[in-house]
Design a protein around this motif. Structure first.
Motif, mmCIF file in Angstrom:
data_model
loop_
_atom_site.group_PDB
_atom_site.id
_atom_site.type_symbol
_atom_site.label_atom_id
_atom_site.label_comp_id
_atom_site.label_asym_id
_atom_site.label_seq_id
_atom_site.Cartn_x
_atom_site.Cartn_y
_atom_site.Cartn_z
ATOM 1 N N PHE A 1 0.835 -1.209 0.000
ATOM 2 C CA PHE A 1 0.000 0.000 0.000
ATOM 3 C C PHE A 1 0.864 1.252 0.000
ATOM 4 C CE2 PHE A 1 -2.302 3.403 2.163
ATOM 5 C CZ PHE A 1 -3.475 3.436 1.420
ATOM 6 N N ALA A 2 1.909 1.269 0.811
ATOM 7 C CA ALA A 2 2.800 2.430 0.864
ATOM 8 C C ALA A 2 3.475 2.656 -0.478
ATOM 9 C CB ALA A 2 3.851 2.236 1.960
ATOM 10 N N ASP B 1 10.370 1.645 4.126
ATOM 11 C CA ASP B 1 9.872 2.538 5.171
ATOM 12 C C ASP B 1 8.842 1.843 6.040
ATOM 13 O OD1 ASP B 1 9.724 5.346 6.273
ATOM 14 O OD2 ASP B 1 7.631 5.090 5.676
ATOM 15 N N ILE B 2 8.027 0.968 5.446
ATOM 16 C CA ILE B 2 7.059 0.203 6.234
ATOM 17 C C ILE B 2 7.745 -0.964 6.935
ATOM 18 C CG2 ILE B 2 4.978 -1.214 6.101
ATOM 19 C CD1 ILE B 2 4.554 1.806 5.732
ATOM 20 N N TRP B 3 8.652 -1.621 6.250
ATOM 21 C CA TRP B 3 9.334 -2.777 6.850
ATOM 22 C C TRP B 3 10.105 -2.382 8.100
ATOM 23 C CZ3 TRP B 3 14.383 -3.807 8.032
ATOM 24 C CH2 TRP B 3 14.687 -5.118 8.407
ATOM 25 N N ARG B 4 10.752 -1.211 8.076
ATOM 26 C CA ARG B 4 11.579 -0.803 9.216
ATOM 27 C C ARG B 4 10.736 -0.498 10.441
ATOM 28 N NH1 ARG B 4 12.070 4.810 10.051
ATOM 29 N NH2 ARG B 4 14.228 4.647 10.719
ATOM 30 N N ASP B 5 9.445 -0.191 10.241
ATOM 31 C CA ASP B 5 8.562 -0.041 11.392
ATOM 32 C C ASP B 5 8.296 -1.412 11.993
ATOM 33 O OD1 ASP B 5 8.263 2.675 11.344
ATOM 34 O OD2 ASP B 5 6.527 2.631 10.009
ATOM 35 N N TRP B 6 8.153 -1.433 13.316
ATOM 36 C CA TRP B 6 7.708 -2.682 13.920
ATOM 37 C C TRP B 6 6.320 -2.999 13.364
ATOM 38 C CZ3 TRP B 6 9.323 -6.882 15.719
ATOM 39 C CH2 TRP B 6 8.532 -7.714 16.498
#
Length: 602
Positions: free
Chosen positions: A49-50, A93-98
């Protein structure tokens, strides 16, 4: 190329192409918003989605501005490159978020999955794409990798003015729509307000208006050049003042020392901001290096030289301030970002000072240096938002190293920093600390274990109809809640009761026809404490669908509670439809939810 299109009569084709791209962008953004709102693919998790959102946001703008300005093969290659880069960085950017992050809703903590890119990523990707687009467009115009400086200068300021004018045009467009809606509202016609309030209208129309604005500003080159010239002249007159401030500030430090500067705790940020302003004003005064200004040339040349030299001590002070904090407390994500900005500022400071001090044509070396620094800025931005130099990873590794080496005492170690600022990397770090041994092992294991236990919970399933019914006490006695209200899928929103969202929250529900239309409303109030401040009012706005329409607010005591439970209500005002009510001797004030969902509200 634009001039050729205008003269050849192909401007209509160009306008049609740009408007078509704008329409496709608006449609794509609307579909993505609908998916996010309804929680269906691609808004069901992960970085897809991002990635699609970033592509839909930026790539059409590149195509809209590039068509007619860049040769088709080059534009296609640039658009494909930008698409791949945005998709990869957005996914990271999404992966690096928990994967599960804490959201505070309805007074409790919920664990939700993050799928929207961070604001910093969206903003700085826009900056990176702007710089890259200028380089690509300039190079294509001059048919070389590095265009001449006048070309790059012209492209950069042209695009900047275009974006500013386009933003103003879109803002004025929506202001007119709002004014039109208000005019119709004066005669109780709300259809226009309803239309512009729908996302299926607002998102595509905004994208289409943006494409139109970019086309108009591109075709009206004289307007853009005139605006740019005026802006540059105004900015150039500000340079002597800023240079004077810089000289006065640095001279004053000989008398005050550095202590007052460090005591502000914001010195580095202010110094870097001052350096950025100086860089902008120097470029606004130098322009493309060929224009003759209608100003005293010697005076402005001196101001540029002084400002360029002042950059060096200002950036040096900022670097020293940041280094003090890093040596004292180690790396954090903010300090990594600050160092990246300082590196850019230092590059400009060294290059500009050399251009001002070395012999040769006035500030001529600035031209090559600006091109080199543009590449440096692009490299730094990509590094910060990729695994190369992820600030969170660097910060977690730094803090862990300081704890293991003893530079940070155990009792002063910020365990919460790892969890809340460590992005994805906190989990492995805290897991390692949870296995600590040694003199302070028990304390470290306890602190790390508490955070791991608290933050690694799975997503809580929504409460079932039976769970909701079990936790709600309905009054007056013998009254039942409508089955459609219990079965409805509820999401957090204004005036949505907690007991409809959480399986472990109890509340009271008071059934009463508050507006006298023959259909009951339901008032929800917490029953977990002696007092409450909000009673949520829900109504059946259409068959089988319930909607929060406001709150009744007043402190609750035993007498009021008994009156509510017996259903002794009395409306005490005539308008609007839902009114204040009197419960015994107490008045409960009705406050509508904004925006008011009922279309027939007077």
């Amino acid at each position: 190329m634009i001039e050729e299109l205008r003269s050849s009569g192909d401007a209509r084709m160009l306008a049609g192409t740009r408007l078509a791209v704008g329409f496709v962008q608006g449609l794509a953004l609307y579909l993505l918003y609908s998916a996010y709102d309804a929680r269906f693919w691609p808004a069901t998790g992960g970085g897809t989605f991002a990635a699609l959102s970033m592509i839909a946001l930026y790539v059409p703008l590149i195509v809209t501005q590039g068509v007619g300005n860049i040769r088709r093969p080059v534009l296609i290659g640039w658009a494909v490159t930008a698409t791949v880069l945005l998709a990869a960085l957005a996914y990271y950017d999404i992966w690096r978020d928990w994967p599960w992050t804490t959201a505070y809703r309805t007074g409790t903590e919920e664990i939700v999955q993050e799928i929207v890119p961070s604001f910093g990523f969206v903003f700085f990707m826009g900056v990176a794409l702007f710089i890259a687009h200028v380089l690509v467009t300039g190079g294509d115009a001059d048919r070389r990798i590095m265009a001449t400086y006048p070309t790059h200068f012209d492209m950069a300021w042209k695009f900047g003015v275009q974006l500013a004018l386009s933003a103003a045009f879109v803002g004025a467009f929506w202001l007119l729509l709002w004014l039109g809606a208000e005019l119709f509202g004066l005669i109780r016609l709300t259809f226009f307000e309803d239309i512009i309030g729908h996302t299926w209208f607002a998102i595509p129309v905004t994208a289409l208006t943006t494409a139109l604005a970019l086309h108009l500003t591109d075709m009206r080159a004289g307007l853009v050049r005139g605006t740019r010239t005026l802006a540059l002249i105004l900015l150039s007159w500000l340079l002597p003042l800023m240079a004077l401030f810089a000289v006065g500030f640095l001279f004053s430090l000989f008398f005050t020392g550095l202590a007052p500067l460090w005591n502000t705790r914001t010195a580095a940020g202010l110094l870097l901001a001052s350096a950025a302003v100086l860089v902008i004003l120097i470029n606004a005064t130098y322009q493309d290096g060929e224009n003759e200004h209608h100003v005293p040339a010697t005076f402005f040349k001196l101001a540029v030289r002084v400002a360029a030299v002042m950059l060096v001590p200002i950036v040096a002070l900022a670097a020293y301030a940041i280094s003090l904090r890093v040596r004292q407390y180690g790396w954090t994500d903010d300090r990594v970002a600050s160092v990246a900005v300082t590196l850019v500022a230092a590059g400009y400071a060294v290059g500009y000072a050399a251009a001002a001090a070395l012999p040769g044509p006035w500030m001529k070396r600035l031209e090559m240096w600006n091109f080199a620094m543009a590449l440096v800025v692009l490299a730094i931005l990509v590094s910060l938002f990729s695994p190369i130099a992820d600030p969170a990873r660097i910060a977690v590794n730094s803090q862990m190293a300081r704890l293991e080496s003893g530079r940070t005492p155990v009792d002063k170690f910020d365990f919460d920093f790892l969890r809340y600022r460590g992005e994805r990397f906190w989990f492995d770090a805290l897991t390692k600390l949870a296995l600590s041994t040694g003199p302070h092992g028990a304390y470290i294991r306890k602190m790390a274990g508490n955070l791991l236990t608290r933050q690694t919970a799975v997503v809580t399933a929504p409460p079932t109809t039976a769970q909701i019914a079990k936790n709600i006490s309905v009054y007056p006695k013998g009254t039942k809640l409508p089955g459609s209200l219990l079965k409805q899928k509820w999401e957090w929103g204004p005036a949505v009761p907690n007991c409809l969202l959480n399986a472990d929250t109890v509340c009271d529900a008071f059934v009463h026809d508050l507006d006298g239309d023959g259909h009951d409303e339901v008032i929800f109030a917490s029953s977990t404490g002696p007092n409450f401040g909000v009673g949520q009012v829900l109504t059946e706005d259409r068959p089988g669908h319930w909607e929060p329409i406001g709150t009744l607010t007043e402190p609750r005591c035993g007498a009021t509670e008994n009156a509510l439970r017996t259903g002794t209500f009395a409306q005490i005002t005539q308008l609007p439809r839902f009114r204040d009510v009197q419960v015994g001797p107490w008045v409960l004030n009705f406050t509508p939810v904004e925006p008011y969902p009922l279309k027939n509200c007077p």
